[in-house]
Design a protein around this motif. Sequence first.
Motif, PDB file in Angstrom:
ATOM      1  N   TRP A 261     -18.581  25.549 -17.036  1.00 31.13           N
ATOM      2  CA  TRP A 261     -19.433  24.398 -17.348  1.00 31.13           C
ATOM      3  C   TRP A 261     -20.407  24.791 -18.444  1.00 31.13           C
ATOM      4  CZ3 TRP A 261     -18.487  19.641 -15.709  1.00 31.13           C
ATOM      5  CH2 TRP A 261     -19.468  18.650 -15.850  1.00 31.13           C
TER       6      TRP A 261
ATOM      7  N   GLY B 212     -20.054  18.112  -5.578  1.00 32.53           N
ATOM      8  CA  GLY B 212     -19.258  18.500  -6.712  1.00 32.53           C
ATOM      9  C   GLY B 212     -17.746  18.416  -6.444  1.00 32.53           C
ATOM     10  N   ASN B 213     -17.044  18.619  -7.544  1.00 30.03           N
ATOM     11  CA  ASN B 213     -15.582  18.568  -7.489  1.00 30.03           C
ATOM     12  C   ASN B 213     -15.022  19.470  -6.394  1.00 30.03           C
ATOM     13  OD1 ASN B 213     -15.753  16.929  -9.681  1.00 30.03           O
ATOM     14  ND2 ASN B 213     -14.851  18.340 -11.145  1.00 30.03           N
TER      15      ASN B 213
ATOM     16  N   GLU C  55     -21.739  24.571  -6.645  1.00 30.32           N
ATOM     17  CA  GLU C  55     -20.463  24.614  -5.937  1.00 30.32           C
ATOM     18  C   GLU C  55     -19.785  25.877  -6.411  1.00 30.32           C
ATOM     19  OE1 GLU C  55     -17.692  21.680  -7.876  1.00 30.32           O
ATOM     20  OE2 GLU C  55     -19.517  21.221  -8.982  1.00 30.32           O
TER      21      GLU C  55
ATOM     22  N   GLU D 233     -26.780  14.803  -9.386  1.00 31.36           N
ATOM     23  CA  GLU D 233     -26.375  15.721 -10.456  1.00 31.36           C
ATOM     24  C   GLU D 233     -26.982  15.181 -11.734  1.00 31.36           C
ATOM     25  OE1 GLU D 233     -22.183  16.667 -10.841  1.00 31.36           O
ATOM     26  OE2 GLU D 233     -21.907  16.513  -8.679  1.00 31.36           O
TER      27      GLU D 233
ATOM     28  N   ASN E  61     -17.230  12.701  -3.470  1.00 30.46           N
ATOM     29  CA  ASN E  61     -17.977  13.059  -4.674  1.00 30.46           C
ATOM     30  C   ASN E  61     -17.402  12.282  -5.848  1.00 30.46           C
ATOM     31  OD1 ASN E  61     -19.644  14.803  -6.511  1.00 30.46           O
ATOM     32  ND2 ASN E  61     -17.617  15.363  -7.250  1.00 30.46           N
ATOM     33  N   GLU E  62     -18.257  11.620  -6.589  1.00 29.51           N
ATOM     34  CA  GLU E  62     -17.838  10.923  -7.817  1.00 29.51           C
ATOM     35  C   GLU E  62     -16.524  10.152  -7.608  1.00 29.51           C
ATOM     36  OE1 GLU E  62     -17.960  13.636 -11.176  1.00 29.51           O
ATOM     37  OE2 GLU E  62     -20.132  13.413 -11.300  1.00 29.51           O
TER      38      GLU E  62
ATOM     39  N   TYR F 156     -25.302  13.412 -16.960  1.00 24.97           N
ATOM     40  CA  TYR F 156     -25.214  14.559 -17.873  1.00 24.97           C
ATOM     41  C   TYR F 156     -25.356  13.977 -19.270  1.00 24.97           C
ATOM     42  CZ  TYR F 156     -23.424  17.273 -13.925  1.00 24.97           C
ATOM     43  OH  TYR F 156     -23.290  17.914 -12.714  1.00 24.97           O
TER      44      TYR F 156
END
Length: 677
Positions: free
Chosen positions: A527, A255-256, A53, A468, A376-377, A425
């Motif tokens: 990140w 993603g965010n 992203e 992810e 997302n999430e 993660y």
Amino acid sequence: MNTMTRLLVCAALSALPALLIVPAHAGLPATLQVDVNKPGVAIPGSFYGLMTEEINHSYDGGLFAELIQNRTFQDPVPRGRQTTPQSLPIHWSLVGDGTASLDRNEPVNAALPLSLRVELSGKVAGVSNDGYWGIPVRPDTTYTATFYAKTGGGFKGPVTAALVLDEGHVTVAQADTKEVADRWRKYTVTLTTGHDAPTTAKAQFVLSASGTGSVTFSLVSLFPPTYQNTPGGLRPDLMKLMADLHPAFIRLPGGNYVEGSTFNTRFNWKQMIGPSDQRPGHMGCWGYRSSDGFGLPEYLLWCKQLNAEPVLAVFAGYVLNGQHAEAGSSEMALYTQESLEEIEYVSGPKDSTWGKRRVADGFPEPLPLHYVEIGNEDWFDKSGSYDGRFTQIATAIRQRYPQLKIIASAPVKRLKPDVYDDHFYRDARTLMNQASQYDKARQPAAMTFAGGAWNRRQTNGILTFVGEWATQEGRPTPNCNAALADAAFVMGLEKNADAVTMECYAPLLVNVNPADRAKGYPKASQWKTNLIGYDALRSFGSPSYYAQVMLGQNKGDVVLPSTLNVAPVAAATQPASAPMSVFASVTYVTASHTVIVKVVNISENSIDMAINLRGTERVDSSGTATVLTGDPEQVNTLDQPTNIVPKQDRVTGASASFRRTFPSYSLTVLRLIATPK
Ligand code: AHR
């Protein structure tokens, strides 16, 4: 070791008479039984994909080949950087004898509200841009500069565009426009470096003029040669690295990044299509502004040039500051409508309303689209609103596009999704342990969701997308230990391809430039662990990248049942830092009768493995081996990009039953030809 631990180790040793006492580093015996004539689960063609992203300057300052940072002068000043009312926009400086200032009068259009005005005082004056931590130049290379310009105060003459080094003391390429008009016009010039030009990332781009009066600039752009020579396109070295991963899909746009920090800064795709001068840009969620030069058409270009399908995530009414829109509200009606239109833009017929806009953006043919993710999430939304938001958007999509598979980003109850997106993660040990979490034989009865993922395979025909994941060891790119844990994890997913239909590592890209304190620029990344690193000039794949290349290029179309047995080792011979871990996965390419054996050995002992290919009529004695190995802490860098890369080896003496040694800390892929009985 404390007394209790000693007692436990002694008890364990006495309880296991078959336990081997092996000196550290010696080869451990192991056997791998493979049933070549009993093909197991099919591995979907879509299994391996990519995900990133606008994070770590993945697009601006990364994949999007644009070399001018802050090309529309709207980027915010980074925290801590000193400014005065006279300061020029960040990344821009005055050159020569004149003055320069931001101009808000008579903009080019509403998407380009700011321009940069240079007042000339009889001599040469202009503005320079220092790019994304430097502008890269190479010998014998042609760059295309475009910009809007207009004159004032009676100035008559051309504008000179130049690539310079050493604060302007050395010019490596330059070109003049025709005489600039006194109203906004777009100018294009090409700059070609000479044969003796240096290769450096330290160049600056200068626009200047000579005389009296003024010249005003807007939307200043500079492109080097791009992948497949597409105007406004993508960076060739990064595309080449990605192409070698053989991705079948790209999860986009996040993603965010799909959510944004606020409703105003969500991924508003309608502001990111059309010509670049129609895109206002927006504040991204990772601390910097996105030019949106890399917008929805560029995502499609990325997919097309890699022959990958988009897995499209649509904005679902939740933003990262915690706010959400309620299902049934007028806002959710808008977001639902925008989702349908976005799907039409990507995959609709060329004569549909949004298909026409795609055609105008250079994509006459619809892109293949099979999966749409809603948000997302959304498990971050503690209000519980996702169930309703998901149901509203998914229902509308199913009505209009019944062929699409709908991915849920968090648990839902009202409407059954086709796929759930699990995220992991983790550190190396935890991720390796999770390699088997989708194994049929290891399913806990209770289904729970925590930390971004379900604890097991789905039921009721729902599939899993591991959208992810990464071993987070090594910064800004993973080390060798992470690469091996990553490989073990993916092999675990591959063995469960009947439950896990797709997977993609995240994030894919990182600009590794550190902060430039003298200029007050922050570091380029946010990140901690990312697959591929680069600066303005160079790029490298991490060890994990190479592990993914090895797996992506050796997928196979079906899993072969296999059983791995490694002799248990006395705990006393294994330092706590290097617990014993061996993983294997075997797949088959039916058309070419190729057995692909993948083995991860993440211990300090080599493994002496007996490989039994059962149910074969014939096994060729020769094959190939690709081996990735190195010290666990080793990494690749810009200066040492090939510390850890796969090496090719030949296999000789293969048969239905043969032995091979797998080095300590290694990933090996064997390709053998075997005809089943
Ligand atoms: O990949 C980086 C971030 O990790 C993504 O934006 C988000 O979905 C996850 O939390």
